[in-house]
Write an enzyme that holds these catalytic residues in place. Structure first.
Site, mmCIF file in Angstrom:
data_model
loop_
_atom_site.group_PDB
_atom_site.id
_atom_site.type_symbol
_atom_site.label_atom_id
_atom_site.label_comp_id
_atom_site.label_asym_id
_atom_site.label_seq_id
_atom_site.Cartn_x
_atom_site.Cartn_y
_atom_site.Cartn_z
ATOM 1 N N HIS A 75 2.120 -1.801 6.110
ATOM 2 C CA HIS A 75 2.474 -3.209 6.275
ATOM 3 C C HIS A 75 3.824 -3.407 5.608
ATOM 4 O O HIS A 75 4.093 -2.842 4.546
ATOM 5 C CB HIS A 75 1.475 -4.137 5.577
ATOM 6 C CG HIS A 75 0.072 -4.016 6.050
ATOM 7 N ND1 HIS A 75 -0.351 -4.499 7.266
ATOM 8 C CD2 HIS A 75 -1.026 -3.470 5.471
ATOM 9 C CE1 HIS A 75 -1.629 -4.262 7.409
ATOM 10 N NE2 HIS A 75 -2.071 -3.630 6.320
ATOM 11 N N TYR A 87 2.424 3.587 -3.511
ATOM 12 C CA TYR A 87 3.222 3.453 -2.285
ATOM 13 C C TYR A 87 3.374 1.991 -1.875
ATOM 14 O O TYR A 87 3.076 1.606 -0.753
ATOM 15 C CB TYR A 87 2.592 4.270 -1.153
ATOM 16 C CG TYR A 87 2.220 5.660 -1.578
ATOM 17 C CD1 TYR A 87 3.192 6.567 -1.977
ATOM 18 C CD2 TYR A 87 0.890 6.059 -1.609
ATOM 19 C CE1 TYR A 87 2.857 7.846 -2.383
ATOM 20 C CE2 TYR A 87 0.543 7.341 -2.007
ATOM 21 C CZ TYR A 87 1.529 8.219 -2.397
ATOM 22 O OH TYR A 87 1.188 9.485 -2.794
ATOM 23 N N HIS A 97 -1.864 3.579 7.906
ATOM 24 C CA HIS A 97 -1.081 2.453 8.429
ATOM 25 C C HIS A 97 -0.175 1.918 7.331
ATOM 26 O O HIS A 97 -0.291 2.312 6.170
ATOM 27 C CB HIS A 97 -1.990 1.349 8.991
ATOM 28 C CG HIS A 97 -2.808 0.604 7.976
ATOM 29 N ND1 HIS A 97 -3.913 1.136 7.354
ATOM 30 C CD2 HIS A 97 -2.679 -0.661 7.497
ATOM 31 C CE1 HIS A 97 -4.437 0.230 6.538
ATOM 32 N NE2 HIS A 97 -3.694 -0.865 6.594
#
Length: 172
Positions: A61, A146, A59
């Site tokens: 954000h 990342y 996932h």
């Protein structure tokens, strides 16, 4: 089932959580170059500023600020998700249950929240950058490659306050 309603604020700043369909997948980091290319292409076609971002294995954000008068974050996410999916090798192990031409990579929905003020922004930036530590991927935010954490720290001296305004800099 209640119908989810999105809050569209032209020129708004939004926090997003976007998930892969398979929670055991690592596609986002395994194919980070494909994700970066899809993200970059979407930003080129429909500009937005990335205030903060963190990509985890399954996932991501991020916080975006859209241009004045523009509230089309769904179009941007559609472009990013479909472009990333097209860039994956056909041999990629995908989830079953696909329909409507989907490759079965992304959850159909995503979470968004309109940032309301500087305190709200600081709380969400904190959440984004701390996420790899929270998930046990690294012991220190500096170790996660990342994330916009290093850029954020470099630009802000105090990472709890945004640089200048709600509009951040470019992603790393």
């Amino acid at each position: 089932m209640p119908r989810y309603r999105r809050w569209f604020v032209p020129g708004g700043t939004y926090f997003f959580t976007v998930n892969l369909l398979r929670r055991d997948s690592c596609f986002l980091v395994e194919h980070i170059d494909n994700l970066r290319a899809a993200y970059r292409d979407a930003a080129r076609r429909q500009p937005f500023e990335t205030v903060a971002i963190c990509v985890l294995p399954n996932h991501l954000h991020c916080i975006w600020t859209l241009p004045d008068g523009d509230s089309d974050f769904p179009g941007r996410w559609r472009r990013i998700k479909s472009d990333f999916s097209r860039r994956l090798p056909r041999t990629a192990d995908l989830a079953s249950g696909r329909r409507r031409g989907e490759r079965g990579i992304w959850q159909r929905r995503y979470w968004e929240h309109v940032i309301t003020d500087a305190d709200d922004l600081a709380a969400h930036v904190d959440y984004i950058h701390h996420n790899p530590v929270k998930h046990g991927l690294v012991a220190d935010m500096d170790d996660w490659p990342y994330s916009s954490w290093r850029r954020w720290r470099r630009e802000t001296k105090s990472w709890a306050s945004p640089p200048g305004s709600l509009r951040g800099g470019e992603t790393e």
